[in-house]
Design an enzyme around this catalytic site. Structure first.
Site, PDB file in Angstrom:
ATOM      1  N   ASP A   1      11.991 -25.364 -20.106  1.00  0.00           N
ATOM      2  CA  ASP A   1      13.012 -25.641 -20.881  1.00  0.00           C
ATOM      3  C   ASP A   1      14.023 -26.464 -20.156  1.00  0.00           C
ATOM      4  O   ASP A   1      13.952 -26.332 -18.553  1.00  0.00           O
ATOM      5  CB  ASP A   1      13.869 -24.607 -21.630  1.00  0.00           C
ATOM      6  CG  ASP A   1      14.913 -25.028 -23.006  1.00  0.00           C
ATOM      7  OD1 ASP A   1      14.998 -26.279 -23.000  1.00  0.00           O
ATOM      8  OD2 ASP A   1      15.314 -24.072 -23.700  1.00  0.00           O
TER       9      ASP A   1
HETATM   10  C1  BGC Z   1      16.915 -26.267 -25.774  1.00  0.00           C
HETATM   11  C2  BGC Z   1      15.709 -26.661 -26.317  1.00  0.00           C
HETATM   12  C3  BGC Z   1      15.638 -28.279 -26.244  1.00  0.00           C
HETATM   13  C4  BGC Z   1      15.944 -28.812 -25.251  1.00  0.00           C
HETATM   14  C5  BGC Z   1      16.082 -30.378 -25.021  1.00  0.00           C
HETATM   15  C6  BGC Z   1      17.637 -27.096 -24.463  1.00  0.00           C
HETATM   16  O1  BGC Z   1      18.683 -26.915 -24.228  1.00  0.00           O
HETATM   17  O2  BGC Z   1      16.914 -24.911 -25.164  1.00  0.00           O
HETATM   18  O3  BGC Z   1      15.399 -26.190 -27.517  1.00  0.00           O
HETATM   19  O4  BGC Z   1      14.322 -28.759 -26.773  1.00  0.00           O
HETATM   20  O5  BGC Z   1      17.287 -28.668 -24.742  1.00  0.00           O
HETATM   21  O6  BGC Z   1      17.066 -30.935 -25.934  1.00  0.00           O
END
Ligand code: BGC
Length: 759
Positions: free
Chosen positions: A292
């Site tokens: 993530d």
């Molecule tokens: C979130 C993810 C997301 C990623 C990209 C993160 O902060 O937890 O779910 O896919 O950002 O936007």
């Protein structure tokens, strides 16, 4: 002499030419390299390409950067040191892709990712809403539309579906998943992955899926986003893992995102148990794992890595192949450095802490997906496609269809609903009644609020030209001012019915939007109470991203409709339901608590040694509130009534390799045509480990005209009835299993049992 010299040099020149061409022909330098020729097998292409890559280029593939595309990004891209970008679409994608394809040594295309969580430009209901339809086919259809739209704008890969089970309504990201149940969650996860990926990743209308957040993210202590997760391996396997398994094993999701949270002391992004053992070994996952956003960098803050190198080492060794990390040198949000793979993996190889062979394995997984997507053949976006595919009439039709199916009729005393289209006067009240932005929900980066049909507009379009429609906002979503409530009361008083639209703003759920209160924010309850006091019949329409504790309304307001955030067709879908053009069929995928003190509350709880007995103080209970929910999992009313009868089971005893066919009759005994979602729950009566009082094992939706009766069959395989035993082995133990069929997890209509016998 001179002649001899020139003759000799001529001969030498021809010898040189001969050798040059022979060597080139033998080495094939004048031919298309193996990796660029789609006639060759995937393995051959990957091996060939890998063989040509430097260590720096290999590590390059393992990094993902975000928009904006800075000068630094450009330099890195030109050097082949980036594998992927997120948040870049359209023509900008083509511009950047050109750098990778034409200006780098090997021309490896980049893969472009984006969060396409509930629609692209055609915004559908939030995932919790779509799950309320209990209609995997329609969910798949909506998701495939989202995929086609996104692909038409240059998206190759989405960070969806989010398949985290959530039992805690405080957690804002409950809005992004399919709710609390592992079975429903698995069915919806599979539908979504299939919707995104289709049958063929190289189809230009499909995109690569990424099931997230692996794993346990929804179990954040106190419902606080990013918080510690402490779940037993049993709960992990029984509750949190099944939707991921469905995404990977049943639907072949190409990628998985590792979560921010720790699980029992080991962060999910450095967790060999979940990534290596469960995902790769037990489930044979052969796609790649992405972190993530900066979750590798955050390993330092978690306190398991002393510096970026150690963080990279731990994430890499546990099986994280790509680092999603934005492009900040110093991340002001988390205070942790990012781009950690970029800056540390080569050092780790030089220090022999990581072998180049291990790097090769990770890079192979990434390259394989790039080949499968057809990126080498089709790196660019055909910009003409967007016009045809985005927001087409058909897409908007599906948006209305799924929005209607996502609506749940929570309460309907004295059949107040549906309303007549010829009602003389209607008051439409509330801070969300004419909101154009909130219906878009929390993740709709490419949604446009000007496409949204507000509730006020939807109702105005629906009712007869003679109906007088009055509107008053009444109050804001948040804040303490009650000064406009009187005006709303005046409006309500002159009408035959008041529709009051209350709930949450779109940014009150989703990421980083945990709440410590679950009631209506601001003074919205005061508004409802004031309208109720007028004596005008009130319909409460909820727009929100999580279950709310609305006990006062549940007790006093005759009709309550849960609509979540329904996307661009909000107003039309809600008007269809309120005025009877669509008979509501949605069922809750989550439990509504009476009060926040009951959270976490879910239907598949365990009995305990002292099961709940309201009359016995020494049973497992609160002294100040019943254990029962405000509205249970699976609840959802209809404008018609359904009668269940004639439960039949084809075999009362089955071996653990067999299946059982359970059938029943269902009759529409009311006045409206309608859809009922028949729910099948089971309980393992005695087993070597404790099991929930009931677990959803199947469901089926049936459409019936008034007076019509149909037989519904549900198949349960004995293999669905297993437990994780003392040794964490999945086994189907012999014994009695109760069968409960009903309209919700609490409204059980038919009961019987079967026995599983030894083979
Ligand atoms: C979130 C993810 C997301 C990623 C990209 C993160 O902060 O937890 O779910 O896919 O950002 O936007």
């Amino acid at each position: 002499m001179k002649n001899n010299v020139s003759r000799c040099s001529n001969v030498l020149f021809f010898v040189f030419l001969f050798c040059f061409f022979t060597v080139n022909i033998v080495l094939g330098a004048d031919k298309t390299p193996v990796y660029k020729n789609p006639e060759n097998s995937l393995e051959e292409r990957v091996e060939d390409l890998l063989g040509r890559m430097t260590l720096e280029e290999k590590i390059g593939q393992m990094n993902q950067y975000s928009a904006p595309f800075t000068e630094e990004c450009e330099v890195l891209t030109e050097k082949g040191r980036v594998g992927s970008f997120l948040n870049i679409t359209g023509r900008e994608k083509n511009r950047i892709q050109k750098i990778a394809v034409e200006n780098t040594r090997l021309g490896i295309p980049l893969i472009f990712g984006l969060d396409v969580i509930h629609g692209y430009a055609t915004v559908f209901p939030i995932p919790l809403g779509m799950a309320s339809s209990w209609d995997p086919d329609l969910v798949k259809k909506a998701v495939s539309i989202a995929a086609r739209e996104a692909a038409s704008d240059g998206v190759d890969w989405t960070f969806a579906p989010m398949v985290d089970i959530a039992r805690d309504a405080r957690w804002g990201r409950i809005a992004e998943g399919a709710g609390e149940d592992p079975y429903l969650g698995s069915v919806i996860a599979k539908a979504q992955v299939e919707g995104f990926q289709g049958g063929d990743l190289s189809d230009p209308n499909t995109i690569l899926a990424c099931a997230k957040h692996f794993v346990g993210y929804g179990g954040a202590v106190g419902g606080r986003d990013y918080n510690t997760v402490d779940v037993s391996e049993r709960t992990l396997r029984e509750v949190y893992l099944p939707p991921f398994r469905a995404a990977v094993v049943d639907a072949h999701a190409g990628t998985i995102m590792s979560a921010f949270n720790e699980i029992n002391g080991i962060p999910a992004t450095a967790n060999p148990f979940t990534i290596q053992k469960i995902l790769r070994e037990e489930w044979s996952f052969n796609g790649f794992v992405l972190s993530d956003w900066n979750s590798i960098g955050e390993l330092i803050r978690h306190g398991i890595a002393k510096d970026p190198a150690e963080a990279a080492y731990k994430a890499f060794k546990s099986g994280v192949d790509m680092d999603m990390s934005g492009n900040y040198r110093d991340d002001s949000i988390t205070g942790t450095p990012d781009n950690i793979y970029q800056r540390n993996l080569d050092k780790l190889v030089k220090e022999k802490l990581v072998s180049e062979k291990e790097i090769d394995e990770a890079v192979k997984r990434i390259l394989k997906i790039k080949f499968k997507l057809g990126l080498f053949e089709r790196p660019y976006l055909d910009t003409t496609r967007a016009r045809i595919n985005i927001k087409s009439i058909e897409n908007i039709k599906v948006a209305r269809e799924i929005a209607r199916e996502s609506i749940i009729l929570l309460k309907n005393d004295n059949k107040l609903l549906p309303l007549s289209k010829a009602t003389k006067s209607i008051a439409i009240i509330g801070p969300l009644a004419n909101s154009r932005r909130d219906p878009l929900g929390s993740w709709s980066a490419h949604g446009d609020s000007s496409d949204v049909v507000t509730i006020l507009e939807g109702i105005r379009n629906k009712v007869s030209s003679k109906t007088k429609v009055y509107y008053s906002k009444g109050c804001n979503i948040l804040g303490t001012s009650t000064e406009n409530i009187d005006e709303a009361v005046t409006v309500a008083k002159k009408c035959d019915v008041a529709i009051v639209v209350v709930g949450e703003a779109r940014n009150m759920s989703g990421e980083a939007a945990s709440r410590a209160y679950l009631d209506l924010p601001g003074v919205q309850e005061n508004l409802i109470k004031a309208i109720y006091e007028t004596g005008v019949p009130v319909v409460e329409v909820l727009m929100n991203g999580r279950p709310l504790s609305i006990s006062w309304s549940a007790e006093n307001i005759p009709a309550i409709v849960e609509t979540w955030f329904l996307g661009i067709q909000t107003g039309n879908a809600i008007a269809d339901v309120l005025f009877g053009d669509y008979n509501p069929s949605g069922k809750l995928p989550v439990t509504f608590p009476r009060t926040i003190g009951q959270v976490p509350i879910y239907y598949n709880y365990k009995n305990t040694g002292r099961p709940y007995n309201p009359d016995n103080r020494f049973s497992s209970k609160y002294i100040d509130v019943p254990n029962t929910p405000l509205f249970p999992f699976g609840h959802g009313l209809s404008y018609t009534d359904f009668e269940y009868s004639n439960l039949k089971i084809d075999k009362k005893k089955i071996r653990n390799t067999e299946e059982v066919n359970i059938s029943l009759n269902i009759k529409n005994t009311g006045d409206y045509e309608g859809i009922e979602i028949v729910q099948l729950y089971m309980n393992d009566v005695v087993s070597s480990v404790t099991t929930p009082v009931k677990e959803l094992k199947g469901f089926k939706s049936v459409s019936l005209k008034p007076g019509e009766e149909k037989t519904v069959s549900l198949i349960v395989k004995a293999s669905q009835l297993g437990i994780y035993d003392y040794n964490m082995q999945y086994v189907v133990e012999p014994g009695k299993f109760d069968i409960m069929i009903g309209k919700s997890s609490e409204n059980i209509q038919l009961i019987d049992s079967i026995e599983v016998v030894d083979n």
